[in-house]
Each structure stands twice: as C-alpha cells, then as structure tokens.
Design a protein around this motif. Structure first.
Motif, PDB file in Angstrom:
ATOM      1  N   TYR A 138     -12.900  44.533 -31.157  1.00 40.66           N
ATOM      2  CA  TYR A 138     -11.354  44.668 -31.467  1.00 40.66           C
ATOM      3  C   TYR A 138     -11.150  46.320 -31.404  1.00 40.66           C
ATOM      4  N   GLY A 139     -12.041  47.068 -31.673  1.00 35.99           N
ATOM      5  CA  GLY A 139     -11.849  48.662 -31.440  1.00 35.99           C
ATOM      6  C   GLY A 139     -11.963  49.098 -30.395  1.00 35.99           C
ATOM      7  N   ILE A 140     -12.914  48.691 -29.478  1.00 36.91           N
ATOM      8  CA  ILE A 140     -13.276  49.598 -28.354  1.00 36.91           C
ATOM      9  C   ILE A 140     -12.787  48.808 -27.188  1.00 36.91           C
ATOM     10  N   PRO A 141     -12.134  49.423 -26.124  1.00 37.04           N
ATOM     11  CA  PRO A 141     -11.460  48.697 -25.040  1.00 37.04           C
ATOM     12  C   PRO A 141     -12.702  48.148 -24.204  1.00 37.04           C
ATOM     13  N   GLY A 142     -12.114  47.205 -23.200  1.00 35.42           N
ATOM     14  CA  GLY A 142     -13.279  46.660 -22.587  1.00 35.42           C
ATOM     15  C   GLY A 142     -13.568  47.548 -21.486  1.00 35.42           C
ATOM     16  N   PHE A 143     -12.886  48.764 -21.137  1.00 37.58           N
ATOM     17  CA  PHE A 143     -13.353  49.577 -19.837  1.00 37.58           C
ATOM     18  C   PHE A 143     -14.350  50.291 -20.264  1.00 37.58           C
ATOM     19  N   LYS A 144     -14.844  50.443 -21.578  1.00 36.65           N
ATOM     20  CA  LYS A 144     -16.035  50.859 -22.077  1.00 36.65           C
ATOM     21  C   LYS A 144     -17.041  49.746 -22.518  1.00 36.65           C
ATOM     22  N   LEU A 145     -16.478  48.780 -22.806  1.00 35.16           N
ATOM     23  CA  LEU A 145     -17.596  47.467 -23.383  1.00 35.16           C
ATOM     24  C   LEU A 145     -16.834  46.248 -23.226  1.00 35.16           C
ATOM     25  N   GLU A 146     -17.174  45.773 -22.228  1.00 43.01           N
ATOM     26  CA  GLU A 146     -16.504  44.490 -21.891  1.00 43.01           C
ATOM     27  C   GLU A 146     -16.937  43.265 -22.963  1.00 43.01           C
ATOM     28  N   LYS A 147     -16.134  42.386 -23.353  1.00 41.61           N
ATOM     29  CA  LYS A 147     -16.259  41.787 -24.580  1.00 41.61           C
ATOM     30  C   LYS A 147     -17.179  40.524 -24.077  1.00 41.61           C
ATOM     31  N   ASP A 148     -17.532  40.191 -23.099  1.00 38.12           N
ATOM     32  CA  ASP A 148     -18.612  39.131 -22.858  1.00 38.12           C
ATOM     33  C   ASP A 148     -20.005  39.491 -23.284  1.00 38.12           C
ATOM     34  N   ILE A 149     -20.070  40.853 -23.311  1.00 38.26           N
ATOM     35  CA  ILE A 149     -21.464  41.662 -23.693  1.00 38.26           C
ATOM     36  C   ILE A 149     -21.389  41.360 -25.043  1.00 38.26           C
TER      37      ILE A 149
END
Length: 477
Positions: free
Chosen positions: A189-200
């Motif tokens: 919830y803190g790091i946006p998907g453009f840095k860390l996609e959530k499926d990872i």
C-alpha cells in the motif's frame, strides 16, 4: 582454453533495461523498466570484475553474494544464481526493483570508481528471481520437520514477512497479525505500482500462505486483539509494525481541507489499482485529477507522491524541498524519472503556512544552505524578503514518518521506547527487555529502507530459533 566469461567491463558498456517513454508511462501504474532478455542479463553480468574485496557485497545490508550470482548469470547457470541470491535475501525480486542501488551496491561498484560505469546489479537481481518464478523454481516452504513452537508476528510488512519465511523454514508455526486487508505493508500500500507491481508482492504472500503461515488480516492490536493475548498464545512475539504516523506541518492554515498525508494518498491510489472502491478518491479528496498539486518533502515517499499525482492527471505537480538537489535524501534515479514525467522541483523552498479554506496556495520561504547541522548536512536558512505563494489545490505532506505510541495503544507501559518513540531492541537480534518479545524494521530503526527491514527480520528469526533450540535442549535433559 575456455574463454574468460567475466571482466568484460572494458569492452562492454553499462546498459540498463529499456525504460518506457515518459509520455506513455505517466498514464498508467505499470513498472517503467522492461525486463532484461537472457542474453542481455548475461552480457551485463559479465562486466563484473570479480574483485577480491567486493564492495558491492559489503555495502549491501544483507551482504548478498553478488559476484557469485553475477558469475552464474553470465555463464547461464540461472538456477544456481537464484539459489545463491535467495540464500541471503528473502525477497530478491523486490529489492531488485526498489532498493536504491545507486546508494548501496551499485554506488560502491569497483568498476564504477574506475570510470567504466557500474554493473547493473539491481536489474540482474530482478531478472534472476523473475526467471525463477517463471520456471517454477520458487516453491512453498517445506520444512524437514514441523515443530510445535509458535511465533506471533505483528505487522505483515517486509520485516515481518522475512521473519515468517525464516521461521517456517525451521518448521516453527507462524501467525501474522496485520491491520490491513492484504499482507505486504508498505510493499502493498505504500509503494506505487510503477516501482513495484502488486502481483509481485501478492505471489510472495501466497507462497508464504501455502507454506503454512497463518495470516490474520484486518486485525489491529489494541482494538481487535490485545497484545497480552498474542503474547500468551505464542512462544515468542515479533513487533514489525513499521512507522506510519506522518510528521506534521505547523504554521497558519495547516489544518485546511486539501492538505493530506502521503501515506493516506498512496494507500488510496494503491487500493484503486487493486480494483477496490475508494470513497476518498471518488469524492476527489485524494484524487489529483485536474488539480495543482504541491508535494512537500525530498525523500522517496515524496517521489512516489509526485509521480502518482502525474498519473492521476494533475494539472501541475511541484515538489518543495528545503535543501538543494545534492542534499536531498531521495534516490537521484527517482528524481530523474519524476522530472522526465513532468514534475517540477523547487529546491531551497520550505512552507511557512497555507492560504485558503480549502487550501488554495502554499506560503513558501526561499532558503539557502548554511553551516552543517549535527548530521553533517548543511542547515537550510531563511532568505528574508524572498517569500512567495505557490498556488495549490492539493498539498501532500511527505515529510517522513514517526512511530505510533505503542506502549499506550497496546496498554503495555513496560514496553521500552527511545526518546524518538521507537522500540528499544538489540540491533543484532531484535530482542527487547520483555521476555520473548522482539522488534524489527522501522519500528526500531525509524523510517528506513526495505532491505534493512528484511535483514532485521532474518536476523531476529535466527535469534528466536536459537532461543527455542536452547529451550528444547534444556527440556530434553
């Protein structure tokens, strides 16, 4: 004689994975870097000089065996590369994406110091583990023997999950308690998907769940369950809550509508990416669409906020920071990415108040750098008579985070904290003064890096395993 597979930094230039064009990527939350192809990963890994004293390894908090897994990658032995990488790092594919390599491993690469350009360590690390997932090499944990002892972990962020992984490998029963509806903490919830996609992150959560880790979500200690009950239910407890209390801004108008906390803003955006209904975005409260956005702060959280605002369709996005570019705490790589996407940085600028209700502008003081402060950094000083008002419809406070008052919230006055409010714990083991209670990550260090939380979680788990082994040995006598 076999051809030398390494030391190609003299003939092969440094090359990063392709970065999507800014005009394309600033309309979505997908990661901005492409994946290395196998040949390119091997080529870049082959640039490693295999130096006798690997500064990349010594400057990594986890002391990852970087030269060895680079050599394995260069020679096509990717499964071995993954096994070496995983042996010291619980989540290498996450660190490969979000670690500030420019300040850690890559920033201390020997060939970088000699002018040849650093090995792209982070991108190769990411490639190795992504390949491992694709090939089915990452499997649920199957301990050699199950044990009856159990550990309760409060907080499903990187520190807590790293401890859970390590404990399950030893056969210990693990229950993780977390206030959110999904595990991962700031990774989710803190790091946006453009840095860390959530499926990872979700696939790691599932791996732990399939490994026997029990997750109790939407469970807030002190509200849904007491700390005393958790302590009574387990042989040891790990506090891994992180720090979520936003440092506040003072000054006239600081309570106006339209001034929001970074963590609330980023959490709302990430929930929307999951497909959740987010009333605060639907109402416009945490939506930058069509607004003049001002973000206050110069760390990685501020970079996450400005880049999120761009993607939400803000009319303009400005970042105010009281020092200059050279002295900002955030990653220079992230700053460059933000500038490419249209963010404007106002260096040597600090807020002194806010105009309007709801907010319509930030009253800004121009600064200059004076004498170094206690940390050695130059202290910003106000330039008199240089104030101005920066128009703003949405102001995001990204000034860092402080710990919550856990002794009060959890009714545990004996839980010792420092003068900063962080939990007092041994850095080597995470042990607190309370018997069987440990603490790891930001709740001990203050706001820090994910990689340090992972290290703390692993070290703490090892200390708990040693303690439980010693207790079992005494009981067997």
């Amino acid at each position: 004689m076999a051809k030398q597979p390494m030391l190609k930094f003299v003939t092969v230039d440094r090359d990063m994975p392709e970065k999507r064009d800014a005009d394309v990527r600033n309309h979505d939350f997908n990661e901005i870097y492409a994946e290395f192809a196998e040949a390119k990963a091997a080529e870049q890994a082959s640039r490693c000089s295999q130096c006798g004293v690997p500064y990349c390894q010594s400057h990594c908090p986890l002391h990852n065996n970087i030269p060895d897994w680079l050599r394995m990658t260069a020679t096509g032995r990717l499964k071995e590369a993954y096994e070496i990488s995983q042996s010291t790092n619980t989540f290498p594919e996450i660190c490969g994406r979000i670690c500030p390599q420019d300040r850690l491993c890559e920033g201390n690469c020997v060939i970088e110091q000699s002018g040849h350009g650093t090995v792209t360590i982070g991108s190769v690390e990411k490639y190795i583990t992504d390949t491992a997932w694709e090939n089915g090499w990452v499997t649920p944990i199957t301990p050699a023997q199950e044990r009856t002892e159990s550990v309760g972990i409060i907080g499903a962020g990187p520190g807590g999950l790293a401890a859970a992984d390590r404990l399950r490998r030893a056969g210990i029963q693990v229950t993780v308690y977390d206030r959110y509806d999904r595990a991962g903490g700031l990774l989710t919830y803190g790091i946006p998907g453009f840095k860390l996609e959530k499926d990872i992150v979700m696939r790691r959560n599932k791996q732990l769940e399939d490994s026997g880790v029990v997750f109790k979500m939407n469970c807030q200690v002190g509200v849904n369950i007491s700390f005393a009950d958790i302590r009574a239910a387990h042989d040891a407890v790990v506090i891994a809550t992180g720090v979520y209390k936003t440092r506040d801004l003072q000054g006239p108008g600081s309570s106006a509508d339209g001034i929001v906390n970074a963590i609330d803003y980023l959490t709302a955006s990430n929930k929307l990416s999951f497909g959740d209904a987010v009333p605060e975005i639907e109402s416009g409260e945490l939506d930058a669409q069509g607004k003049k956005v001002v973000v206050i702060g110069g760390g990685d959280t501020a970079m996450d906020c400005v880049r999120t605002a761009i993607r939400q369709g803000a009319e303009s996005v400005k970042c105010l920071y009281r020092r200059d570019r050279a002295n900002m705490p955030g990653s220079q790589r992230e700053t460059q990415n933000a500038e490419e996407e249209g963010v404007v940085f106002e260096w040597l600028a600090a807020p002194k108040g806010f105009a309007g209700e709801p907010v319509s502008g930030v009253m800004v003081q121009r600064m200059r750098l004076g004498q170094p402060d206690a940390s050695g950094r130059q202290s910003p000083e106000v330039i008199e008579g240089a104030d101005y008002v920066e128009p703003a419809d949405l102001v995001i406070k990204a000034l860092g985070f402080e710990p919550e008052d856990l002794p009060t919230l959890w009714d545990q006055p004996e839980l010792a904290v420092t003068r900063w409010g962080t939990v007092k714990a041994q850095f080597t083991t995470g042990a607190t003064d309370m018997d069987g209670v440990y603490a790891v990550g930001d709740i001990v260090r203050g706001a820090s890096l994910v990689v340090w939380a992972i290290k703390d979680g692993r070290d703490c788990a090892d200390a708990i395993i040693d303690r439980l082994n010693a207790s079992a040995a005494v009981a067997a006598e």
